[in-house]
Write an enzyme that holds these catalytic residues in place. Structure first.
Site, PDB file in Angstrom:
ATOM      1  N   HIS A  99       0.837  -1.197   0.000  1.00  0.00           N
ATOM      2  CA  HIS A  99       0.000   0.000   0.000  1.00  0.00           C
ATOM      3  C   HIS A  99       0.867   1.240   0.000  1.00  0.00           C
ATOM      4  CE1 HIS A  99       0.666  -1.362   4.138  1.00  0.00           C
ATOM      5  NE2 HIS A  99       0.701  -0.083   4.500  1.00  0.00           N
ATOM      6  N   HIS A 101       0.924   5.036   1.424  1.00  0.00           N
ATOM      7  CA  HIS A 101       0.328   6.056   2.298  1.00  0.00           C
ATOM      8  C   HIS A 101       0.404   7.384   1.553  1.00  0.00           C
ATOM      9  CE1 HIS A 101       0.682   3.804   6.260  1.00  0.00           C
ATOM     10  NE2 HIS A 101       1.541   3.121   5.525  1.00  0.00           N
TER      11      HIS A 101
END
Ligand code: 5GP
Length: 116
Positions: A99, A101
Site C-alpha cells: 500500500h 500512504h
C-alpha cells in the site's frame, strides 16, 4: 488468510473508501497521522514490494495515477503531500498487503529523524 485490506476492498468490513476501480482501492487510514491520510492499495494481494512481479507493472503505475487524483480531490495537490511505502520489519510495515500512504494537509517535517 485475507488481509484486513482485502476485507476492506471486498467491503466485508467498513472503511471510508474514497476511490475504487478494478485495479486499486483508496480509503482513509483508521489512525491518521495528518489531516489527509489515505491508503492506496492494489486490489490483488501483494504482501510487499519484495513480492512485486513484472506482471504488476501496469497496476503499480496506476497506483500513482490514482494517488495524483486522490491528492487533488483531498485538496493537497498544490500544498504538497508525501507518498510512503513501507516494506518489512525495519520499516514498521504492519499490514502485509502492499500500500501507498498518501499523507498531507500539514507540514510533514523531515523524512526521517537522525538516529545513532
Ligand atoms: P503500514 O505500517 O503497514 O505501512 O501501514 C498500515 C496502516 O494501516 C496503518 O497506518 C494503520 O493505521 C492502517 N490500518 C490498519 N488497520 C486498518 C483498518 O482496519 N482500517 C483502516 N482504514 N486502516 C487500517
Amino acid at each position: 488468510m485475507p488481509t484486513i485490506f482485502a476485507k476492506i476492498i471486498a467491503k466485508e468490513i467498513p472503511a471510508s473508501i474514497v476511490y475504487q476501480d478494478e485495479l486499486v482501492t483508496a480509503f482513509k487510514d483508521i489512525n491518521p497521522v495528518a489531516p489527509v491520510h489515505i491508503l492506496i492499495v492494489p486490489n490483488v494481494e501483494i504482501a510487499s514490494t519484495n513480492d512485486v512481479l513484472p506482471e504488476h507493472e501496469q497496476m503499480l503505475g496506476h497506483l500513482f495515477t490514482v494517488a495524483k487524483q486522490v491528492a487533488k480531490e483531498q485538496g493537497v495537490a498544490e500544498s504538497g503531500y508525501r507518498l510512503i511505502v513501507n516494506n518489512g520489519s525495519d520499516s514498521g510495515q504492519e499490514v502485509p498487503h502492499l500500500h501507498i500512504h498518501l499523507i498531507g494537509g500539514r507540514k510533514l517535517g523531515p523524512l526521517l529523524q537522525a538516529r545513532d
